[in-house]
Design a protein around this motif. Structure first.
Motif, PDB file in Angstrom:
ATOM      1  N   GLY A 141       0.880  -1.282   0.081  1.00  6.58           N
ATOM      2  CA  GLY A 141      -0.044   0.051   0.101  1.00  6.58           C
ATOM      3  C   GLY A 141       0.837   1.248   0.030  1.00  6.58           C
ATOM      4  O   GLY A 141       0.532   2.252  -0.701  1.00  6.58           O
ATOM      5  N   THR A 142       1.896   1.097   0.716  1.00  6.09           N
ATOM      6  CA  THR A 142       2.775   2.561   0.967  1.00  6.09           C
ATOM      7  C   THR A 142       3.510   2.624  -0.424  1.00  6.09           C
ATOM      8  O   THR A 142       3.496   3.809  -0.926  1.00  6.09           O
ATOM      9  N   ILE A 143       4.128   1.647  -1.061  1.00  5.16           N
ATOM     10  CA  ILE A 143       4.992   1.742  -2.293  1.00  5.16           C
ATOM     11  C   ILE A 143       3.794   2.248  -3.247  1.00  5.16           C
ATOM     12  O   ILE A 143       4.316   2.928  -4.357  1.00  5.16           O
ATOM     13  N   GLU A 144       2.570   1.544  -3.405  1.00  8.37           N
ATOM     14  CA  GLU A 144       1.662   2.097  -4.298  1.00  8.37           C
ATOM     15  C   GLU A 144       1.187   3.549  -4.396  1.00  8.37           C
ATOM     16  O   GLU A 144       1.108   4.097  -5.245  1.00  8.37           O
ATOM     17  N   TRP A 145       1.073   3.995  -3.085  1.00  6.63           N
ATOM     18  CA  TRP A 145       0.799   5.382  -2.855  1.00  6.63           C
ATOM     19  C   TRP A 145       1.986   6.199  -3.344  1.00  6.63           C
ATOM     20  O   TRP A 145       1.743   7.496  -3.895  1.00  6.63           O
ATOM     21  N   ALA A 146       3.230   5.724  -2.972  1.00  7.68           N
ATOM     22  CA  ALA A 146       4.492   6.693  -3.382  1.00  7.68           C
ATOM     23  C   ALA A 146       4.481   6.711  -4.877  1.00  7.68           C
ATOM     24  O   ALA A 146       4.755   7.681  -5.643  1.00  7.68           O
ATOM     25  N   ARG A 147       4.258   5.645  -5.633  1.00  2.00           N
ATOM     26  CA  ARG A 147       4.374   5.339  -7.222  1.00  2.00           C
ATOM     27  C   ARG A 147       3.317   6.262  -7.679  1.00  2.00           C
ATOM     28  O   ARG A 147       3.592   7.093  -8.717  1.00  2.00           O
ATOM     29  N   SER A 148       2.058   6.190  -7.164  1.00  4.63           N
ATOM     30  CA  SER A 148       0.929   7.072  -7.611  1.00  4.63           C
ATOM     31  C   SER A 148       1.369   8.470  -7.528  1.00  4.63           C
ATOM     32  O   SER A 148       0.981   9.273  -8.504  1.00  4.63           O
ATOM     33  N   ARG A 149       1.831   9.034  -6.485  1.00  8.12           N
ATOM     34  CA  ARG A 149       2.123  10.238  -6.338  1.00  8.12           C
ATOM     35  C   ARG A 149       3.316  10.769  -7.258  1.00  8.12           C
ATOM     36  O   ARG A 149       3.276  11.899  -7.827  1.00  8.12           O
ATOM     37  N   SER A 150       4.417   9.923  -7.375  1.00  7.50           N
ATOM     38  CA  SER A 150       5.276  10.174  -8.115  1.00  7.50           C
ATOM     39  C   SER A 150       4.802  10.267  -9.691  1.00  7.50           C
ATOM     40  O   SER A 150       5.258  11.368 -10.526  1.00  7.50           O
ATOM     41  N   GLU A 151       3.913   9.287 -10.276  1.00  4.32           N
ATOM     42  CA  GLU A 151       3.330   9.563 -11.562  1.00  4.32           C
ATOM     43  C   GLU A 151       2.720  10.768 -11.763  1.00  4.32           C
ATOM     44  O   GLU A 151       2.490  11.490 -12.840  1.00  4.32           O
ATOM     45  N   ILE A 153       3.167  13.656 -10.048  1.00  5.43           N
ATOM     46  CA  ILE A 153       3.977  14.853 -10.075  1.00  5.43           C
ATOM     47  C   ILE A 153       4.645  15.172 -11.483  1.00  5.43           C
ATOM     48  O   ILE A 153       4.875  15.996 -11.937  1.00  5.43           O
ATOM     49  N   VAL A 154       5.240  13.660 -12.008  1.00  8.77           N
ATOM     50  CA  VAL A 154       5.667  13.681 -13.154  1.00  8.77           C
ATOM     51  C   VAL A 154       4.790  14.390 -14.415  1.00  8.77           C
ATOM     52  O   VAL A 154       5.139  15.199 -15.346  1.00  8.77           O
ATOM     53  N   GLY A 155       3.574  13.669 -14.386  1.00  6.93           N
ATOM     54  CA  GLY A 155       2.478  13.952 -15.172  1.00  6.93           C
ATOM     55  C   GLY A 155       2.070  15.538 -15.248  1.00  6.93           C
ATOM     56  O   GLY A 155       2.137  16.311 -16.494  1.00  6.93           O
ATOM     57  N   ARG A 156       1.878  16.179 -14.097  1.00  7.14           N
ATOM     58  CA  ARG A 156       1.683  17.760 -13.803  1.00  7.14           C
ATOM     59  C   ARG A 156       2.761  18.141 -14.474  1.00  7.14           C
ATOM     60  O   ARG A 156       2.673  19.543 -14.984  1.00  7.14           O
ATOM     61  N   LEU A 161       4.699  22.166 -19.393  1.00  4.03           N
ATOM     62  CA  LEU A 161       5.482  22.437 -20.214  1.00  4.03           C
ATOM     63  C   LEU A 161       4.898  22.817 -21.678  1.00  4.03           C
ATOM     64  O   LEU A 161       5.488  23.150 -22.568  1.00  4.03           O
ATOM     65  N   GLU A 162       3.469  22.482 -21.483  1.00  2.00           N
ATOM     66  CA  GLU A 162       2.680  22.588 -22.835  1.00  2.00           C
ATOM     67  C   GLU A 162       2.971  23.880 -23.534  1.00  2.00           C
ATOM     68  O   GLU A 162       2.693  24.140 -24.818  1.00  2.00           O
ATOM     69  N   ASP A 163       3.068  25.085 -22.590  1.00  2.00           N
ATOM     70  CA  ASP A 163       2.969  26.519 -23.141  1.00  2.00           C
ATOM     71  C   ASP A 163       4.568  26.801 -23.370  1.00  2.00           C
ATOM     72  O   ASP A 163       4.919  28.254 -23.550  1.00  2.00           O
ATOM     73  N   GLY A 170       1.609  15.264 -27.067  1.00  2.00           N
ATOM     74  CA  GLY A 170       0.305  14.932 -27.021  1.00  2.00           C
ATOM     75  C   GLY A 170      -0.278  14.639 -25.785  1.00  2.00           C
ATOM     76  O   GLY A 170       0.363  14.654 -24.766  1.00  2.00           O
ATOM     77  N   SER A 171      -1.102  13.733 -25.760  1.00  2.00           N
ATOM     78  CA  SER A 171      -1.656  13.255 -24.528  1.00  2.00           C
ATOM     79  C   SER A 171      -0.891  12.144 -24.125  1.00  2.00           C
ATOM     80  O   SER A 171      -0.456  11.376 -24.590  1.00  2.00           O
ATOM     81  N   VAL A 172       0.062  12.503 -22.626  1.00  3.50           N
ATOM     82  CA  VAL A 172       0.805  11.532 -22.190  1.00  3.50           C
ATOM     83  C   VAL A 172       0.240  10.800 -21.015  1.00  3.50           C
ATOM     84  O   VAL A 172      -0.900  11.266 -20.299  1.00  3.50           O
ATOM     85  N   ASP A 173       0.673   9.386 -20.868  1.00  4.46           N
ATOM     86  CA  ASP A 173       0.383   8.582 -19.717  1.00  4.46           C
ATOM     87  C   ASP A 173       1.578   7.956 -19.012  1.00  4.46           C
ATOM     88  O   ASP A 173       2.563   7.551 -19.649  1.00  4.46           O
TER      89      ASP A 173
END
Length: 207
Positions: A141-151, A153-156, A161-163, A170-173
């Motif tokens: 659970g802790t690792i999944e929370w940390a990974r989701s948070r990292s994803e 942050i990177v996504g945001r 950078l779009e502007d 394009g649309s990124v995942d």
């Protein structure tokens, strides 16, 4: 009672310790729930200190009229990290003043991990001892929370950078793949596989 006081009371009398007073001052009604959840997930007292103080900083910035696009975690590190140079800390405090936050008042409202421990024990009735071992399910659970948070942050960050001139996307995942490598036996696994199999084969090789 002020609106902040009303927001901070969630079905019980508000506590009078510094964490409680700070939560009311900055209108953080869900702070106690966040502390309970993060502690249950295995967060250390020092990590919870950061959770509280970053929430305070975020609320202080949100209360200003300025458009703030800086990373709250980075601002907090600039104010509190012992390795931060005096020049960087001074620049950060000057920037806070410009956007309408009193840095001296803000830093005076920051809490220590000892204060968080007292709040957990005396106000929330949360056991702060760490004698019990961590279960695999808790670790997942802790690792999944940390990974989701990292994803997130990177996504945001990429979205921001779009502007930017010369940058096109394009649309990124965003997917954050975590691997665990043992320096003793040389084995390497995706973290899910590492947890499912009960670690690596070091113990078997010693037999």
């Amino acid at each position: 009672m002020s609106n902040g006081d009303q927001l901070a009371v969630t079905g019980r009398e508000a506590c009078g310790c510094k964490v409680g007073r700070t939560a009311r001052k900055y209108a953080l009604p869900d702070l106690d729930d966040r502390l309970r959840e993060r502690r249950a997930d295995g967060a250390s007292l020092r990590r919870l200190e950061t959770v509280v103080n970053e929430a305070v900083l975020r609320a202080a910035l949100a209360a200003t009229d300025a458009d703030v696009f800086r990373d709250v975690a980075a601002i907090y590190r600039s104010l509190t990290d012992e390795e931060t140079s005096a020049g960087v800390r001074t620049e950060t405090e000057a920037w806070l003043s410009r956007v309408g936050v009193d840095p001296a008042e803000l830093e005076g409202d920051f809490v220590s991990y000892q204060t968080v421990r007292t709040h957990l024990r005396q106000c929330l009735d949360v056991d702060t001892d760490r004698n019990s071992s961590l279960s695999v399910d808790d670790a997942e659970g802790t690792i999944e929370w940390a990974r989701s948070r990292s994803e997130g942050i990177v996504g945001r960050t990429i979205e921001r950078l779009e502007d930017t001139d010369g940058f096109h996307s394009g649309s990124v995942d965003v997917t954050h793949v975590v691997r665990v490598s043992c320096t003793d036996c040389g084995a390497s696994y995706p973290v899910e596989r590492y947890l499912d199999r009960g670690g690596c084969d070091c113990d078997a090789q010693r037999r």
